[in-house]
Design a protein around this motif. Structure first.
Motif, PDB file in Angstrom:
ATOM      1  N   ARG A 268       1.036  -1.159  -0.079  1.00 53.93           N
ATOM      2  CA  ARG A 268       0.032  -0.031  -0.109  1.00 53.93           C
ATOM      3  C   ARG A 268       0.723   1.231  -0.164  1.00 53.93           C
ATOM      4  O   ARG A 268       0.790   2.158  -0.638  1.00 53.93           O
ATOM      5  N   MET A 269       2.110   1.197   0.644  1.00 52.62           N
ATOM      6  CA  MET A 269       2.838   2.482   0.892  1.00 52.62           C
ATOM      7  C   MET A 269       3.482   2.724  -0.539  1.00 52.62           C
ATOM      8  O   MET A 269       3.607   3.781  -0.776  1.00 52.62           O
TER       9      MET A 269
ATOM     10  N   TYR B 116      -6.523  12.410   0.814  1.00 47.13           N
ATOM     11  CA  TYR B 116      -7.489  11.544   1.231  1.00 47.13           C
ATOM     12  C   TYR B 116      -7.885  10.773  -0.116  1.00 47.13           C
ATOM     13  O   TYR B 116      -8.161   9.435   0.166  1.00 47.13           O
ATOM     14  N   GLU B 117      -7.779  11.107  -1.435  1.00 47.03           N
ATOM     15  CA  GLU B 117      -8.209  10.474  -2.475  1.00 47.03           C
ATOM     16  C   GLU B 117      -6.812   9.267  -2.731  1.00 47.03           C
ATOM     17  O   GLU B 117      -7.185   8.155  -2.914  1.00 47.03           O
ATOM     18  N   VAL B 118      -5.724   9.554  -2.168  1.00 46.52           N
ATOM     19  CA  VAL B 118      -4.569   8.665  -2.266  1.00 46.52           C
ATOM     20  C   VAL B 118      -4.857   7.609  -1.306  1.00 46.52           C
ATOM     21  O   VAL B 118      -4.696   6.422  -1.364  1.00 46.52           O
ATOM     22  N   ALA B 119      -5.320   8.050  -0.083  1.00 49.56           N
ATOM     23  CA  ALA B 119      -5.609   7.063   1.014  1.00 49.56           C
ATOM     24  C   ALA B 119      -6.680   6.211   0.884  1.00 49.56           C
ATOM     25  O   ALA B 119      -6.468   4.749   0.915  1.00 49.56           O
ATOM     26  N   TYR B 120      -7.822   6.771   0.245  1.00 45.61           N
ATOM     27  CA  TYR B 120      -8.707   5.816  -0.387  1.00 45.61           C
ATOM     28  C   TYR B 120      -8.214   4.904  -1.312  1.00 45.61           C
ATOM     29  O   TYR B 120      -8.660   3.624  -1.245  1.00 45.61           O
ATOM     30  N   GLY B 121      -7.497   5.292  -2.277  1.00 43.00           N
ATOM     31  CA  GLY B 121      -6.834   4.494  -3.324  1.00 43.00           C
ATOM     32  C   GLY B 121      -5.922   3.156  -2.938  1.00 43.00           C
ATOM     33  O   GLY B 121      -5.814   2.414  -3.827  1.00 43.00           O
TER      34      GLY B 121
ATOM     35  N   ASN C 180      -9.427   6.476   6.561  1.00 44.03           N
ATOM     36  CA  ASN C 180      -9.202   7.329   7.443  1.00 44.03           C
ATOM     37  C   ASN C 180      -7.915   8.094   7.002  1.00 44.03           C
ATOM     38  O   ASN C 180      -6.885   7.447   6.979  1.00 44.03           O
ATOM     39  N   GLU C 181      -8.167   9.282   6.579  1.00 43.20           N
ATOM     40  CA  GLU C 181      -6.806   9.958   6.162  1.00 43.20           C
ATOM     41  C   GLU C 181      -5.683  10.089   7.130  1.00 43.20           C
ATOM     42  O   GLU C 181      -4.570  10.033   6.742  1.00 43.20           O
TER      43      GLU C 181
ATOM     44  N   LYS D 114      -0.414   8.597   9.156  1.00 44.49           N
ATOM     45  CA  LYS D 114       0.518   8.391  10.506  1.00 44.49           C
ATOM     46  C   LYS D 114       1.344   6.839   9.977  1.00 44.49           C
ATOM     47  O   LYS D 114       2.386   6.756  10.351  1.00 44.49           O
ATOM     48  N   VAL D 115       0.502   6.167   9.231  1.00 48.09           N
ATOM     49  CA  VAL D 115       1.157   4.718   8.802  1.00 48.09           C
ATOM     50  C   VAL D 115       2.124   5.282   7.806  1.00 48.09           C
ATOM     51  O   VAL D 115       3.479   4.646   7.650  1.00 48.09           O
ATOM     52  N   PHE D 116       1.848   6.071   6.607  1.00 53.15           N
ATOM     53  CA  PHE D 116       2.866   6.431   5.701  1.00 53.15           C
ATOM     54  C   PHE D 116       3.978   7.031   6.477  1.00 53.15           C
ATOM     55  O   PHE D 116       5.315   6.959   6.044  1.00 53.15           O
ATOM     56  N   LYS D 117       3.975   7.951   7.140  1.00 54.20           N
ATOM     57  CA  LYS D 117       5.318   8.557   7.958  1.00 54.20           C
ATOM     58  C   LYS D 117       6.004   7.612   8.794  1.00 54.20           C
ATOM     59  O   LYS D 117       7.311   7.678   8.602  1.00 54.20           O
ATOM     60  N   LYS D 118       5.276   6.415   9.361  1.00 50.00           N
ATOM     61  CA  LYS D 118       6.002   5.520  10.125  1.00 50.00           C
ATOM     62  C   LYS D 118       6.838   4.602   8.843  1.00 50.00           C
ATOM     63  O   LYS D 118       7.887   4.256   8.952  1.00 50.00           O
TER      64      LYS D 118
END
Length: 513
Positions: A464-465, A480-485, A490-491, A496-500
């Protein structure tokens, strides 16, 4: 017919006796001599048609023997067999009309092919009684090789011996170490004809039309000639006119680049070589000059290895082509299409293909498609053809892997991994996977980590990342569109997950691209 083998090493003489097909060539009497002194006596007595001789021997060495044979004006064919790839020996062999020069260790095919030519030529001369004319022809064939070797060596070093200086001045009428010269590299990569014949034709055209210069084959580079000009007021104009002649009269296409005019050949040649490797081929120059030297960074196919691997292993040609379109666009917009870039692409693709083939345990005995037809009918680089050739290579790879993939039974973890690749946008749970593949949750967790060295959850997050990073390169997509994609509703949780995972927020990552 008679032959003599002259060498101070008995095992070499015995080796020649065994390796040569004497009977096939009509040679029924073979003599041996340990040095030139013994050989001269036997040659006087028996007058052999074929003479094999070493160069380093006691008493009378090979050079001395060659001098004597030349003075005697024998009709014999002398073949030098030496363990030394030495210009001095080669020069003496040419000067005293040796038929050929073979290096040790001796290869049977080379030996017999050379012997066959020597016997054939001797017979032709005997029949036509034109030995002198034939010897002149052999010298004329061998002589250019000496100049190719000499000038090629000077492309890499400054030193020029007094002997070489004298020979160049005698042959070309120029004091080479002091005259200003310009090197023009002629690459035959765009030439579709027989490149050996093309090189010979270009060199012949040069001798006809250019008085103050020489065209030689660079023995250090494949498919490369060097046009060396001196005493020219405008060497670039002279070179461009010569290239037009090559195209007009010989119907040949060459990539031509020039170095700056200077005293040292290695400097002007080195500059031309740098231009050849780095200049943008899309400029379609008749003659590229030092000002055209490229300075952009190179695109590395390795940087896209994960995306390409997913596309290739999916077995989807459209998906792979879509990924290639992105790479081609970046290549055209941010990099030069240079020979250096093309070579780097080819090498990295071969490594990627090799790794994927090994991973799939493919036994592919046939050769792979190697697309190198990047040139249009005028000899200019074609980006469209480059894309077409590279796409063909990927398409072939997909076909091979897909065939193997469906011929072999997929194991459970491979199926699960493929399921994650295809459904990463969905809300996948371990229980759903266990139900779908009829396996226990505990077995899946243990076995997946064993095979992929990470947990199933972390593996899904990685997919996903990586997809998210790709989507973030599109400035028109909201976070938020990237998150849904990529499967997050939840944006904030996605961020949070992306930064980690990356060490940056989505916005910070986007700003670096």
């Amino acid at each position: 017919m008679k032959a003599i083998i002259v060498d101070d090493e008995k095992h070499v003489r015995e080796g020649l006796m065994l390796l040569a097909d004497w009977e096939k060539h009509g040679i029924d009497h073979i003599m041996e001599a340990e040095d030139g002194e013994e050989a001269a006596a036997l040659i006087k007595e028996h007058n052999p048609e074929i003479i094999f001789t070493d160069m380093r021997m006691p008493r009378r060495d090979g050079i001395s023997l060659l001098k004597w044979l030349h003075a005697e004006n024998t009709a014999s064919k002398t073949i030098v067999v030496s363990g030394y790839d030495d210009f001095e020996y080669m020069r003496h062999a040419i000067t005293y009309k040796s038929f050929d020069y073979i290096l040790k260790p001796i290869e049977p095919d080379v030996l017999n092919e050379t012997l066959e030519r020597a016997v054939h030529e001797w017979r032709e001369q005997a029949i036509s009684k034109s030995a002198q004319a034939e010897e002149s022809r052999v010298i004329n064939e061998v002589r250019p090789l000496y100049w190719d070797q000499l000038f090629s060596a000077l492309c890499l070093k400054k030193e020029l011996s007094n002997d070489a200086e004298e020979k160049i001045e005698k042959e070309y009428g120029v004091h080479f170490s002091s005259v200003k010269k310009t090197a023009i590299v002629l690459s035959l990569k765009a030439c579709e004809e027989d490149r050996e014949a093309a090189a010979a034709s270009i060199a012949g055209l040069c001798s006809e039309h250019l008085k103050d210069g020489v065209c030689f084959k660079n023995v250090n580079k494949e498919d490369e000639l060097v046009l060396l000009l001196w005493k020219e007021k405008n060497p670039l104009a002279a070179a461009e006119e010569f290239i037009r002649l090559v195209k007009q009269k010989l119907k040949l296409n060459v990539l031509a680049v020039a170095g700056s005019t200077g005293i040292q050949l290695n400097e002007t040649y080195g500059e031309a070589e740098a231009v050849l490797l780095t200049h943008d081929l899309r400029l379609k120059k008749t003659l590229a000059a030092p000002r055209d030297k490229g300075d952009k960074s190179l695109l590395h196919l390795f940087d896209f290895s994960n995306e390409l691997k997913w596309a290739v292993q999916s077995g989807s040609i459209p998906q792979t082509e879509a990924q290639l379109v992105k790479i081609f666009a970046k290549l055209e917009q941010q990099h030069h299409l240079s020979l250096e870039q093309i070579t780097l692409w080819e090498k990295q693709f071969e490594l990627l293909r090799s790794n994927w083939i090994k991973e799939y345990e493919v036994s592919h005995k046939e050769g792979f498609y190697s697309g190198k037809a990047y040139w249009d009918s005028d000899g200019h680089f074609s980006m469209a053809k480059f894309k077409e050739e590279k796409t063909k290579e990927f398409t072939e790879l997909i076909t091979i892997l897909s065939t193997v993939k469906y011929q072999k039974e997929k194991n459970n973890m491979q199926q699960i991994e493929e399921y994650l690749q295809q459904h990463y946008q969905e809300d996948i749970t371990l229980q759903e996977i266990a139900d779908k593949f009829y396996l226990s949750r505990e077995y899946i967790s243990r076995k997946f980590k064993q095979d992929y060295q990470t947990t199933l959850t972390d593996y899904l997050t990685g997919i996903r990342m990586e997809k998210a990073k790709s989507l973030l390169e599109n400035p028109y997509l909201k976070i938020y569109e990237v998150a849904y994609g990529v499967g997050y509703q939840n944006e904030k949780y996605f961020s949070k997950v992306f930064k980690k995972y990356t060490g940056q927020t989505p916005n910070e990552y986007r700003q670096t691209k």
